[in-house]
Design an enzyme around this catalytic site. Structure first.
Site, short mmCIF file in Angstrom:
data_model
loop_
_atom_site.label_atom_id
_atom_site.label_comp_id
_atom_site.label_asym_id
_atom_site.label_seq_id
_atom_site.Cartn_x
_atom_site.Cartn_y
_atom_site.Cartn_z
N GLY A 145 -6.82 -5.05 3.24
CA GLY A 145 -7.19 -5.71 2.00
C GLY A 145 -7.65 -4.78 0.90
O GLY A 145 -8.07 -5.24 -0.16
N GLU A 203 -0.43 -10.62 3.82
CA GLU A 203 -0.18 -9.67 4.91
C GLU A 203 -0.50 -10.31 6.26
O GLU A 203 0.21 -10.10 7.25
CB GLU A 203 -1.01 -8.41 4.70
CG GLU A 203 -0.52 -7.58 3.52
CD GLU A 203 -1.43 -6.42 3.17
OE1 GLU A 203 -0.94 -5.44 2.59
OE2 GLU A 203 -2.64 -6.48 3.45
N GLY A 235 0.82 -1.21 0.00
CA GLY A 235 0.00 0.00 0.00
C GLY A 235 0.85 1.26 0.00
O GLY A 235 2.08 1.20 0.09
N SER A 236 0.17 2.41 -0.08
CA SER A 236 0.89 3.66 -0.25
C SER A 236 1.58 4.13 1.03
O SER A 236 2.59 4.82 0.97
CB SER A 236 -0.08 4.75 -0.74
OG SER A 236 -1.17 4.87 0.14
N LYS A 278 -7.97 7.06 8.96
CA LYS A 278 -8.27 5.62 9.08
C LYS A 278 -8.79 5.24 10.48
O LYS A 278 -9.19 4.11 10.69
CB LYS A 278 -7.00 4.80 8.79
CG LYS A 278 -6.32 5.09 7.46
CD LYS A 278 -7.06 4.48 6.31
CE LYS A 278 -6.38 4.65 4.96
NZ LYS A 278 -5.16 3.87 4.78
N ASP A 296 3.02 -2.38 8.15
CA ASP A 296 1.97 -2.50 7.13
C ASP A 296 0.90 -1.42 7.34
O ASP A 296 0.73 -0.92 8.45
CB ASP A 296 1.34 -3.90 7.23
CG ASP A 296 0.61 -4.31 5.96
OD1 ASP A 296 0.48 -3.48 5.04
OD2 ASP A 296 0.16 -5.46 5.87
N GLY A 297 0.18 -1.11 6.29
CA GLY A 297 -0.90 -0.13 6.36
C GLY A 297 -2.20 -0.79 6.77
O GLY A 297 -2.26 -1.99 7.08
N ALA A 298 -3.28 -0.01 6.77
CA ALA A 298 -4.61 -0.55 7.08
C ALA A 298 -5.66 0.36 6.45
O ALA A 298 -5.40 1.53 6.16
CB ALA A 298 -4.83 -0.64 8.57
C1 5RP Z 1 -3.36 -3.83 1.09
C2 5RP Z 1 -3.68 -3.21 2.40
C3 5RP Z 1 -3.17 -1.82 2.63
O1 5RP Z 1 -2.25 -1.85 3.65
C4 5RP Z 1 -4.35 -0.94 2.98
O2 5RP Z 1 -5.29 -1.00 1.94
C5 5RP Z 1 -3.92 0.51 3.21
O3 5RP Z 1 -3.39 1.05 2.02
P1 5RP Z 1 -2.85 2.54 1.93
O4 5RP Z 1 -1.67 2.64 2.84
O5 5RP Z 1 -2.50 2.73 0.47
O6 5RP Z 1 -3.97 3.47 2.35
O7 5RP Z 1 -4.28 -3.80 3.27
O8 5RP Z 1 -4.04 -5.05 0.95
#
Ligand code: 5RP
Length: 233
Positions: free
Chosen positions: A103, A111, A35-36, A129, A89-91
């Site tokens: 996801g 993940e 993710g970003s 978030k 990791d992001g969420a």
């Molecule tokens: C990928 C994920 C990402 O971590 C989640 O969607 C957050 O993404 P971003 O940091 O781009 O907002 O779960 O499957």
């Protein structure tokens, strides 16, 4: 149509990702989410490697693999290193108890495996978030063969399922593992643990995006560049 990672330049995401990257110790084996927001952490870890730290990483998607290679982060696998020191990791959403929904990028199966293989699982998000209670749709990776059955399970659990369609390809999104994704809207989720267990019991579900009892810390980045850290009690 707006691209999913259009917020790549978000200062909150950048602040959170870069702050979490500072947790990585020399000599550690780490997990890299997708993710970003994680992309900022991956770039920052790459810069720390340029400065001299030694790290090995397990990736969770083609996206994180490409970013890690670009950043000069040496890769390994869970087969070689089944126990990781830290994963960043992001969420898509985080609640007051630090349960998360993931996801949005359809990478939640790997993940989740990497998160549960890690001594520390650190989530990086911007303030948008955070929610008292989870109400984001739940991404569910399913075997294509089981699409109808899983949709029926979601209905029986009170949800509204929708097959995720690709934006630059005709037809459904195909995950890195060759499966479909069903996005299931449940409104406000009162019992996160119960829904997580019920979804896992539906045949054909490869993995869903509710992560409970695994997050150790959440780094929340603000637009002014400041970062708040929440730790699981
Ligand atoms: C990928 C994920 C990402 O971590 C989640 O969607 C957050 O993404 P971003 O940091 O781009 O907002 O779960 O499957």
């Amino acid at each position: 149509m707006q691209k999913r990672n259009a917020t790549l330049g978000s200062p909150g995401k950048q602040a959170a990702g870069e702050a979490a990257a500072r947790l990585v110790d020399d000599g550690s084996v780490i997990g890299l989410g997708t993710g970003s927001t994680t992309a900022f952490a991956i770039k920052a870890i790459g810069r720390r490697i340029d400065e001299g730290i030694d790290v090995l990483a397990v990736v969770t998607s083609y996206q994180s693999e490409m970013l890690a290679i670009e950043a000069g982060i040496p890769l390994t696998t869970l087969a070689e290193h089944p126990e990781l020191d830290i994963t960043i990791d992001g969420a898509d959403q985080v609640d007051a108890d630090l349960n998360v929904i993931k996801g949005g990028g359809a990478a939640h199966t790997k993940e989740k495996v990497v998160a549960f293989s890690s001594d520390q699982f650190v989530v990086v998000v911007d303030g948008s978030k955070m929610k008292e209670q989870l109400d984001h749709f739940v991404p569910i990776e399913v075997l294509p063969y089981a699409k109808e059955l899983v949709m029926r399970c979601v209905h029986e659990l009170g949800g509204e399922p929708r097959l995720r369609l690709a934006s630059q390809k005709d037809g459904p999104v195909i995950t890195d593992n060759g499966n479909f994704v069903i996005d299931a809207a449940f409104g406000t989720i009162d019992n996160v643990e119960a829904l997580s267990i019920s979804l896992s019991m539906c045949p054909g579900v490869v993995e869903h995006g509710i992560f409970t009892d695994v997050v150790d810390a959440v780094f929340i980045g603000n637009t002014d560049g400041s970062v708040k850290r929440l730790d699981t009690l």
